[in-house]
Design a protein around this motif. Structure first.
Motif, mmCIF file in Angstrom:
data_model
loop_
_atom_site.group_PDB
_atom_site.id
_atom_site.type_symbol
_atom_site.label_atom_id
_atom_site.label_comp_id
_atom_site.label_asym_id
_atom_site.label_seq_id
_atom_site.Cartn_x
_atom_site.Cartn_y
_atom_site.Cartn_z
ATOM 1 N N ARG A 127 0.864 -1.176 0.000
ATOM 2 C CA ARG A 127 0.000 0.000 0.000
ATOM 3 C C ARG A 127 0.904 1.231 0.000
ATOM 4 N NH1 ARG A 127 -2.315 -0.394 6.238
ATOM 5 N NH2 ARG A 127 -0.395 0.294 7.297
ATOM 6 N N TYR A 128 0.378 2.351 -0.514
ATOM 7 C CA TYR A 128 1.154 3.580 -0.634
ATOM 8 C C TYR A 128 0.626 4.606 0.355
ATOM 9 C CZ TYR A 128 3.460 7.567 -2.886
ATOM 10 O OH TYR A 128 4.233 8.674 -3.142
ATOM 11 N N ASN A 129 1.505 5.113 1.221
ATOM 12 C CA ASN A 129 1.135 6.118 2.213
ATOM 13 C C ASN A 129 1.314 7.494 1.570
ATOM 14 O OD1 ASN A 129 1.136 8.000 4.381
ATOM 15 N ND2 ASN A 129 1.681 6.381 5.808
ATOM 16 N N ILE A 130 0.193 8.180 1.280
ATOM 17 C CA ILE A 130 0.283 9.453 0.563
ATOM 18 C C ILE A 130 0.640 10.621 1.474
ATOM 19 C CG2 ILE A 130 -1.243 8.706 -1.295
ATOM 20 C CD1 ILE A 130 -3.513 10.223 0.034
ATOM 21 N N ILE A 131 0.697 10.380 2.793
ATOM 22 C CA ILE A 131 1.190 11.417 3.712
ATOM 23 C C ILE A 131 2.716 11.410 3.745
ATOM 24 C CG2 ILE A 131 1.346 12.128 6.136
ATOM 25 C CD1 ILE A 131 -1.507 11.379 6.533
ATOM 26 N N TYR B 66 -2.625 16.810 -11.278
ATOM 27 C CA TYR B 66 -2.422 16.080 -12.531
ATOM 28 C C TYR B 66 -1.474 16.862 -13.434
ATOM 29 C CZ TYR B 66 -6.278 13.160 -11.024
ATOM 30 O OH TYR B 66 -7.059 12.300 -10.301
ATOM 31 N N TYR B 67 -0.619 16.103 -14.123
ATOM 32 C CA TYR B 67 0.376 16.713 -14.991
ATOM 33 C C TYR B 67 0.389 16.007 -16.340
ATOM 34 C CZ TYR B 67 2.329 18.705 -10.673
ATOM 35 O OH TYR B 67 2.500 19.378 -9.480
ATOM 36 N N LEU B 68 0.717 16.782 -17.354
ATOM 37 C CA LEU B 68 0.985 16.230 -18.680
ATOM 38 C C LEU B 68 2.456 16.447 -18.976
ATOM 39 C CD1 LEU B 68 -0.125 15.053 -21.383
ATOM 40 C CD2 LEU B 68 -0.350 17.429 -22.156
ATOM 41 N N GLN B 69 3.163 15.353 -19.224
ATOM 42 C CA GLN B 69 4.554 15.473 -19.646
ATOM 43 C C GLN B 69 4.586 15.408 -21.168
ATOM 44 O OE1 GLN B 69 7.403 12.271 -19.028
ATOM 45 N NE2 GLN B 69 8.986 13.747 -18.483
ATOM 46 N N LYS B 70 4.963 16.523 -21.788
ATOM 47 C CA LYS B 70 5.021 16.572 -23.245
ATOM 48 C C LYS B 70 6.333 15.958 -23.733
ATOM 49 C CE LYS B 70 3.105 19.926 -25.382
ATOM 50 N NZ LYS B 70 2.759 21.252 -25.964
ATOM 51 N N THR B 71 6.466 15.882 -25.051
ATOM 52 C CA THR B 71 7.639 15.224 -25.628
ATOM 53 C C THR B 71 8.938 15.951 -25.323
ATOM 54 O OG1 THR B 71 7.157 16.385 -27.707
ATOM 55 C CG2 THR B 71 6.328 14.141 -27.495
ATOM 56 N N ASP B 72 8.841 17.234 -24.914
ATOM 57 C CA ASP B 72 10.063 17.961 -24.543
ATOM 58 C C ASP B 72 10.513 17.620 -23.123
ATOM 59 O OD1 ASP B 72 8.175 19.232 -22.995
ATOM 60 O OD2 ASP B 72 8.439 21.219 -23.881
ATOM 61 N N GLY B 73 9.736 16.778 -22.427
ATOM 62 C CA GLY B 73 10.110 16.325 -21.091
ATOM 63 C C GLY B 73 9.554 17.164 -19.961
ATOM 64 N N LEU C 117 0.026 12.086 -15.716
ATOM 65 C CA LEU C 117 0.477 11.677 -14.387
ATOM 66 C C LEU C 117 -0.444 12.231 -13.311
ATOM 67 C CD1 LEU C 117 4.225 12.718 -14.892
ATOM 68 C CD2 LEU C 117 3.195 10.513 -15.467
ATOM 69 N N CYS C 118 -0.548 11.482 -12.219
ATOM 70 C CA CYS C 118 -1.311 11.945 -11.057
ATOM 71 C C CYS C 118 -0.434 11.859 -9.820
ATOM 72 C CB CYS C 118 -2.566 11.094 -10.856
ATOM 73 S SG CYS C 118 -3.487 11.499 -9.339
ATOM 74 N N HIS C 119 -0.317 12.976 -9.109
ATOM 75 C CA HIS C 119 0.412 12.982 -7.844
ATOM 76 C C HIS C 119 -0.582 13.139 -6.701
ATOM 77 C CE1 HIS C 119 2.489 15.013 -4.447
ATOM 78 N NE2 HIS C 119 3.332 14.022 -4.664
ATOM 79 N N ARG C 120 -0.463 12.292 -5.686
ATOM 80 C CA ARG C 120 -1.350 12.344 -4.528
ATOM 81 C C ARG C 120 -0.550 12.686 -3.277
ATOM 82 N NH1 ARG C 120 -3.226 8.171 -7.588
ATOM 83 N NH2 ARG C 120 -5.429 8.287 -8.209
ATOM 84 N N ALA C 121 -1.122 13.574 -2.483
ATOM 85 C CA ALA C 121 -0.536 13.946 -1.198
ATOM 86 C C ALA C 121 -1.680 14.177 -0.223
ATOM 87 C CB ALA C 121 0.329 15.189 -1.322
ATOM 88 N N ALA C 122 -1.365 14.213 1.061
ATOM 89 C CA ALA C 122 -2.421 14.414 2.062
ATOM 90 C C ALA C 122 -1.846 15.097 3.291
ATOM 91 C CB ALA C 122 -3.065 13.088 2.446
ATOM 92 N N THR D 78 9.888 11.963 -6.392
ATOM 93 C CA THR D 78 8.443 11.911 -6.193
ATOM 94 C C THR D 78 7.817 10.862 -7.106
ATOM 95 O OG1 THR D 78 8.379 14.255 -5.602
ATOM 96 C CG2 THR D 78 6.309 13.249 -6.292
ATOM 97 N N TYR D 79 6.878 10.095 -6.554
ATOM 98 C CA TYR D 79 6.185 9.075 -7.341
ATOM 99 C C TYR D 79 4.865 9.621 -7.883
ATOM 100 C CZ TYR D 79 9.463 5.567 -5.714
ATOM 101 O OH TYR D 79 10.598 4.860 -5.463
ATOM 102 N N TYR D 80 4.599 9.292 -9.144
ATOM 103 C CA TYR D 80 3.353 9.660 -9.813
ATOM 104 C C TYR D 80 2.674 8.394 -10.319
ATOM 105 C CZ TYR D 80 5.507 14.327 -10.201
ATOM 106 O OH TYR D 80 6.125 15.528 -9.944
#
Length: 229
Positions: free
Chosen positions: A81-85, A169-176, A141-146, A128-130
């Motif tokens: 399980r992933y602890n988002i805190i 939420y993030y969009l990583q384009k082809t330029d990185g 990508l989706c990043h969760r925090a609490a 950071t994990y997404y």
């Protein structure tokens, strides 16, 4: 007497080796069906979430999964399980929770994939994990925090600990580069930029209004399909 001393020394050496092996196993817990030397962890000695309204775990229950080390080696777990805190991945071993301490760049929870190594932002760094919602040339990508906060109603002495979950939420384009995105179709297409007219026509034809992130994935898949034509 010489033979007795040799026997005693041999027994002493055996006892020392046994203790070393036993300690090695006790300090290297793993919860996969086969013991794996890389499944190290640090036991979580306290749980401060029992009186909190809401769960800091994603998902809420233990789930099968795996991790991929930076060396490329994969290790399977029966309960993760992933602890988002804390931002830590946890595993269950004999009913006790442990933090996964391996150096890794990806982990899987059921059918959900998480990865680090993306560019730093104002709030996140390369560790950071997404969650990977779309893993094409352009990545969604989706990043969760609490955070835990105290809720107290007006004129009430009752205080309640509550969890404030933040999803970005993030969009990583082809330029990185990472671009923060929201569920707004016009805004999303503007960030995509290229082939916006064709994408607008596609969204009208398919009645896509970006009410969910599944819609965003459909737009990205269609966009990448245009590049192959």
């Amino acid at each position: 007497k010489l033979k007795t001393n040799i026997v005693m020394k041999s027994m002493h050496i055996f006892a020392v080796l046994f203790l070393i092996i036993f300690q090695g196993y006790s300090q290297n817990p793993a919860n996969s069906s086969t013991w794996l030397e890389d499944s190290n962890g640090k036991i979580i000695s306290s749980n401060n979430y029992t009186d909190v309204d809401g769960s800091p775990y994603f998902p809420k229950d233990w789930i099968e999964g795996s991790i991929t080390l930076k060396t490329g080696k994969s290790i399977a777990y029966n309960a993760l399980r992933y602890n988002i805190i804390t931002g830590n991945l946890e595993f269950n071993y004999t009913g006790k929770p442990y933090d996964v301490t391996n150096s890794m760049n990806e982990f899987v929870l059921g059918s959900m994939k998480f990865r680090n190594g993306f560019p730093s932002t104002e709030k996140q760094n390369t560790e950071t994990y997404y969650q990977i919602l779309h893993d094409g040339k352009q990545k969604l990508l989706c990043h969760r925090a609490a955070n835990i906060y105290i809720d107290q109603a007006y004129n009430s002495a009752t205080k309640t600990k509550k969890l404030d979950v933040i999803e970005t939420y993030y969009l990583q384009k082809t330029d990185g580069k990472l671009h923060e995105v929201k569920k707004n179709l016009k805004y999303f297409l503007a960030i995509l930029g290229d082939k916006s007219n064709q994408l607008e026509e596609y969204c009208k034809r398919e009645n896509i209004k970006l009410k969910s992130w599944d819609d965003a994935v459909k737009v990205l898949e269609f966009s990448e399909g245009l590049e192959k034509q």
